[in-house]
Every structure is written in C-alpha cells, then in structure tokens.
Design a protein around this motif. Structure first.
Motif, PDB file in Angstrom:
ATOM      1  N   UNK A  48      12.620   4.387  -7.492  1.00  0.00           N
ATOM      2  CA  UNK A  48      12.085   5.729  -7.296  1.00  0.00           C
ATOM      3  C   UNK A  48      11.257   5.806  -6.026  1.00  0.00           C
ATOM      4  N   UNK A  49      10.156   6.543  -6.094  1.00  0.00           N
ATOM      5  CA  UNK A  49       9.278   6.740  -4.942  1.00  0.00           C
ATOM      6  C   UNK A  49       8.509   5.459  -4.671  1.00  0.00           C
ATOM      7  N   UNK A  50       8.545   4.929  -3.424  1.00  0.00           N
ATOM      8  CA  UNK A  50       7.771   3.727  -3.117  1.00  0.00           C
ATOM      9  C   UNK A  50       6.275   3.880  -3.375  1.00  0.00           C
ATOM     10  N   UNK A  51       5.771   5.136  -3.376  1.00  0.00           N
ATOM     11  CA  UNK A  51       4.346   5.340  -3.652  1.00  0.00           C
ATOM     12  C   UNK A  51       3.961   4.886  -5.056  1.00  0.00           C
ATOM     13  N   UNK A  52       4.954   4.793  -5.948  1.00  0.00           N
ATOM     14  CA  UNK A  52       4.662   4.337  -7.306  1.00  0.00           C
ATOM     15  C   UNK A  52       4.452   2.827  -7.376  1.00  0.00           C
ATOM     16  N   UNK A  53       4.838   2.116  -6.304  1.00  0.00           N
ATOM     17  CA  UNK A  53       4.716   0.653  -6.235  1.00  0.00           C
ATOM     18  C   UNK A  53       5.477  -0.041  -7.366  1.00  0.00           C
ATOM     19  N   UNK A  54       6.536   0.626  -7.875  1.00  0.00           N
ATOM     20  CA  UNK A  54       7.347   0.045  -8.929  1.00  0.00           C
ATOM     21  C   UNK A  54       8.540  -0.646  -8.289  1.00  0.00           C
ATOM     22  N   UNK A  55       8.674  -1.947  -8.531  1.00  0.00           N
ATOM     23  CA  UNK A  55       9.708  -2.731  -7.880  1.00  0.00           C
ATOM     24  C   UNK A  55      10.631  -3.390  -8.898  1.00  0.00           C
ATOM     25  N   UNK A  56      11.841  -3.615  -8.441  1.00  0.00           N
ATOM     26  CA  UNK A  56      12.765  -4.490  -9.165  1.00  0.00           C
ATOM     27  C   UNK A  56      12.940  -5.714  -8.280  1.00  0.00           C
ATOM     28  N   UNK A  57      12.563  -6.887  -8.790  1.00  0.00           N
ATOM     29  CA  UNK A  57      12.451  -8.082  -7.960  1.00  0.00           C
ATOM     30  C   UNK A  57      13.397  -9.163  -8.429  1.00  0.00           C
ATOM     31  N   UNK A  58      14.014  -9.837  -7.465  1.00  0.00           N
ATOM     32  CA  UNK A  58      14.854 -10.999  -7.718  1.00  0.00           C
ATOM     33  C   UNK A  58      14.207 -12.222  -7.076  1.00  0.00           C
ATOM     34  N   UNK A  59      14.233 -13.332  -7.810  1.00  0.00           N
ATOM     35  CA  UNK A  59      13.703 -14.591  -7.311  1.00  0.00           C
ATOM     36  C   UNK A  59      14.867 -15.547  -7.056  1.00  0.00           C
ATOM     37  N   UNK A  60      14.741 -16.312  -5.989  1.00  0.00           N
ATOM     38  CA  UNK A  60      15.816 -17.259  -5.687  1.00  0.00           C
ATOM     39  C   UNK A  60      15.790 -18.388  -6.693  1.00  0.00           C
ATOM     40  N   UNK A  61      16.937 -18.609  -7.329  1.00  0.00           N
ATOM     41  CA  UNK A  61      17.010 -19.655  -8.345  1.00  0.00           C
ATOM     42  C   UNK A  61      17.590 -20.951  -7.796  1.00  0.00           C
ATOM     43  N   UNK A  62      18.671 -20.831  -7.057  1.00  0.00           N
ATOM     44  CA  UNK A  62      19.290 -22.048  -6.530  1.00  0.00           C
ATOM     45  C   UNK A  62      20.213 -21.688  -5.361  1.00  0.00           C
ATOM     46  N   UNK A  63      20.376 -22.588  -4.420  1.00  0.00           N
ATOM     47  CA  UNK A  63      21.335 -22.350  -3.340  1.00  0.00           C
ATOM     48  C   UNK A  63      22.753 -22.648  -3.795  1.00  0.00           C
ATOM     49  N   UNK A 101       0.853  -1.185   0.000  1.00  0.00           N
ATOM     50  CA  UNK A 101       0.000   0.000   0.000  1.00  0.00           C
ATOM     51  C   UNK A 101       0.887   1.234   0.000  1.00  0.00           C
ATOM     52  N   UNK A 102       0.618   2.125  -0.930  1.00  0.00           N
ATOM     53  CA  UNK A 102       1.351   3.381  -0.954  1.00  0.00           C
ATOM     54  C   UNK A 102       0.831   4.296   0.149  1.00  0.00           C
ATOM     55  N   UNK A 103       1.678   5.209   0.607  1.00  0.00           N
ATOM     56  CA  UNK A 103       1.313   6.147   1.658  1.00  0.00           C
ATOM     57  C   UNK A 103       1.528   7.567   1.150  1.00  0.00           C
ATOM     58  N   UNK A 104       1.009   8.527   1.909  1.00  0.00           N
ATOM     59  CA  UNK A 104       1.149   9.916   1.524  1.00  0.00           C
ATOM     60  C   UNK A 104      -0.143  10.498   0.993  1.00  0.00           C
ATOM     61  N   UNK A 105      -0.184  11.829   0.896  1.00  0.00           N
ATOM     62  CA  UNK A 105      -1.397  12.533   0.480  1.00  0.00           C
ATOM     63  C   UNK A 105      -1.812  12.127  -0.929  1.00  0.00           C
ATOM     64  N   UNK A 106      -0.831  12.083  -1.853  1.00  0.00           N
ATOM     65  CA  UNK A 106      -1.171  11.742  -3.235  1.00  0.00           C
ATOM     66  C   UNK A 106      -1.749  10.335  -3.337  1.00  0.00           C
ATOM     67  N   UNK A 107      -1.200   9.414  -2.542  1.00  0.00           N
ATOM     68  CA  UNK A 107      -1.712   8.047  -2.570  1.00  0.00           C
ATOM     69  C   UNK A 107      -3.136   7.984  -2.036  1.00  0.00           C
ATOM     70  N   UNK A 108      -3.408   8.725  -0.949  1.00  0.00           N
ATOM     71  CA  UNK A 108      -4.749   8.712  -0.380  1.00  0.00           C
ATOM     72  C   UNK A 108      -5.759   9.341  -1.335  1.00  0.00           C
ATOM     73  N   UNK A 109      -5.346  10.386  -2.047  1.00  0.00           N
ATOM     74  CA  UNK A 109      -6.232  10.980  -3.059  1.00  0.00           C
ATOM     75  C   UNK A 109      -6.510   9.968  -4.167  1.00  0.00           C
TER      76      UNK A 109
END
Length: 322
Positions: free
Chosen positions: A305-320, A57-65
């Motif tokens: 960037x801003x966490x309010x954008x909910x834009x992520x760069x994600x890594x998945x575990x491939x192997x130990x 969930x994004x936070x901040x005034x813009x997110x609530x609007x």
C-alpha cells in the motif's frame, strides 16, 4: 548602686533558611525538570544512534502531522514521568541524605549526598535484579539497573539539594528555570550536532546494501513458507508468496498465493536507488523490490500500500543457488 554588666555577643552567621512548602515545591519541580531533561537527552541520543541502523521515515503532510503529535505526546510523558520520579525518588534521596547526616553528626557534603544516591540505586537494583534473575533472567540486570539509577539520580538530586539550601522562594524557582533552559539547550545542541555529523559524513549513517547479481542469486524466504528463487540466468520461481505483496504489486487481482515462474533483473527506482525488477506470470508484473538489511544479511522488501504506512513485505536470503 547596682551595676549590671551586659556582655556584647558577636553576631552569629545565619544558617540556611528552613525549607517550607514553597521551597519543597520548587525542589520537587527542579527534580522533575532535571529528570525530564535527562530523559529528553537520552531520547535524542537513542534517535541519533538509531540512524546507524536500518530505518525508514514516512513522508507527506499526514506523516509530518503524525511526527508532531508523537513529539507532543513524548514531551507530555517526559513531564509526567519527571514529576512522578521526583516525588518517588529524588525528594526521598535528598531527605535520606539530610537525615542520615544529621543522625551521624556529620556535615551533609556532596560526597554524602552521592552516597545516598548509591544506597538508593543499590536498593533499586536489588529489588529489580534479584526477582528477574530468579525468574530465569540474567544477573547482569543488577549492575545495569544500578548504573542507570545512579546516573539518573545524581544530577537531579544535586540540583534539588541546591534548591533546598538557597534563600528566597524566587531564587529557588529561578534555579528550576535555569535547569530547564540548560537541559533544553543541551538536548537541542546534541540533536543538531548529531544531524550535522551525519550530514557531513563524520558519522556514517545507514545505507542500504548495493547487491550484485551474484549476491541476489539464491533462495529468499518470508519465513512463513513462501519462497522466491532467483537464478543466475535471470529466471525466477515464486512459491506461495504472501498474497498481500502480490495484490500490491498486481493491482488487487492476484490469486490467494503467488506461485509461478518469471524473470528478474536489477533496475533503479524513480529516486535512483537500486531495486529488483521481478515479473512472475499470473501474480506479479514488473514490481520493484527494494534492498534492505546489510551486506552480510540482506533483505528484499516491497511496500504494501502507501509507503507512509511503513508496512513491508520482507524476504530474507536463505541460501545461494549451487
């Protein structure tokens, strides 16, 4: 002298008043309100159920609007969908029930009305499920569509049918208002009750996994060719990690691809949640990666960037690491 004899006829009970234009308008609105209330309740249940899965969930005034605008749009769309659904499905089913009962010479009971709902739901399931199955889909669409259509129609059809047998235009529109208030109240009660259940721990909501060092050791991939290898001795090797994450972590002066060696260690964010502190020479310096996913399928992600954008760069575990 002629005498005329007039037999006194007993008063016959008046039948239901014939539904006119205003009556059908009230019936249409009642069906629309009922369908909209069902849709609102379904959205509330869907939202509450989603709290058990990974979410942000994004936070901040813009997110609530933004949340407020989404809520307004959802209300408008539910209202329009209810009006269309009432005209396209509810009123035809009410008419079908009344016409079929009249044609067979039977009383239009509640069971008869439910049978009409079943017939309409069956037609909807066949028209939707058969083409889907023939085009390569699953035949399970048939019972699913039937169940959704039947359960969605029954409350709306029964409420609309009740409007058509009421006397007086005021009473008919009054029933539509009662259905609206009851639907709104039920959705609010379920929403507040669900949040209370999560808040008190009666229902367990989503929590990010708490990974140990042994669970972090291994190769993580962004599924686009980039990898990050974390070794048990605290060293890290990055290979072609996405430049967006590197720029976000390094202040915008990172190379096009993040490759190099460095170190890693577990740390804590400002809010106290665990994170991975990763430093790679030339492209990352002390950046904090959050833990996501589940214990069985964990992920590492970094906000771009801003966490309010909910834009992520994600890594998945491939192997130990062996």
């Amino acid at each position: 002298m002629a005498h005329w004899t007039v037999e006194r006829q007993g008063a016959t009970p008046a039948g239901p008043e014939r539904v006119g234009g205003a009556g059908w308008t009230a019936a249409w609105l009642t069906g629309a309100v009922t369908l909209s209330a069902e849709g609102a309740l379904a959205l509330v249940v869907y939202f509450l159920a989603g709290l058990r899965d990974e979410h942000y969930f994004a936070a901040g005034v813009s997110a609530y609007v933004g949340y407020l605008l989404v809520a307004v749009v959802a209300v408008v769309m539910l209202g329009l969908a209810g009006l269309i659904g009432s005209a396209a499905a509810v009123l035809p089913v009410v008419q079908l029930s009344r016409w079929s009962a009249r044609r067979t010479g039977r009383a239009e009971t509640m069971r008869w009305c439910l049978a009409a709902c079943g017939a309409f739901a069956t037609a909807a399931a066949v028209c939707t499920g058969v083409p889907t199955a023939l085009l390569g889909g699953s035949w399970t669409v048939l019972p699913l569509v039937f169940l959704v259509a039947f359960l969605g129609l029954v409350p709306a059809v029964l409420c609309t049918r009740a409007v058509t047998v009421l006397r007086g235009t005021g009473g008919r529109f009054g029933l539509a208002a009662v259905v609206f208030v009851c639907g709104l109240t039920l959705s609010a009660v379920v929403f507040v009750g669900g949040l209370a259940a999560y808040g008190t721990g009666l229902i367990q909501g989503y929590e990010p996994p708490r990974l140990t060092d042994a669970q972090l050791v291994g190769t993580w991939t962004d599924d686009q060719g980039g990898t990050l290898t974390l070794r048990a001795d605290g060293t890290a090797v990055a290979n072609d990690l996405d430049v967006r994450a590197a720029e976000a972590a390094y202040g915008g002066d990172a190379p096009e691809q993040c490759s190099g060696s460095g170190s890693w260690a577990q740390g804590a964010s400002l809010s106290g949640t665990p994170q991975l502190d990763l430093s790679v020479s030339g492209c990352m310096g002390g950046s904090g990666w959050q833990f996501g996913g589940t214990e069985e399928q964990p992920t590492l992600y970094y906000w771009i960037g801003d966490p309010d954008s909910l834009d992520q760069y994600t890594l998945h575990r491939r192997s130990p690491v062996p």
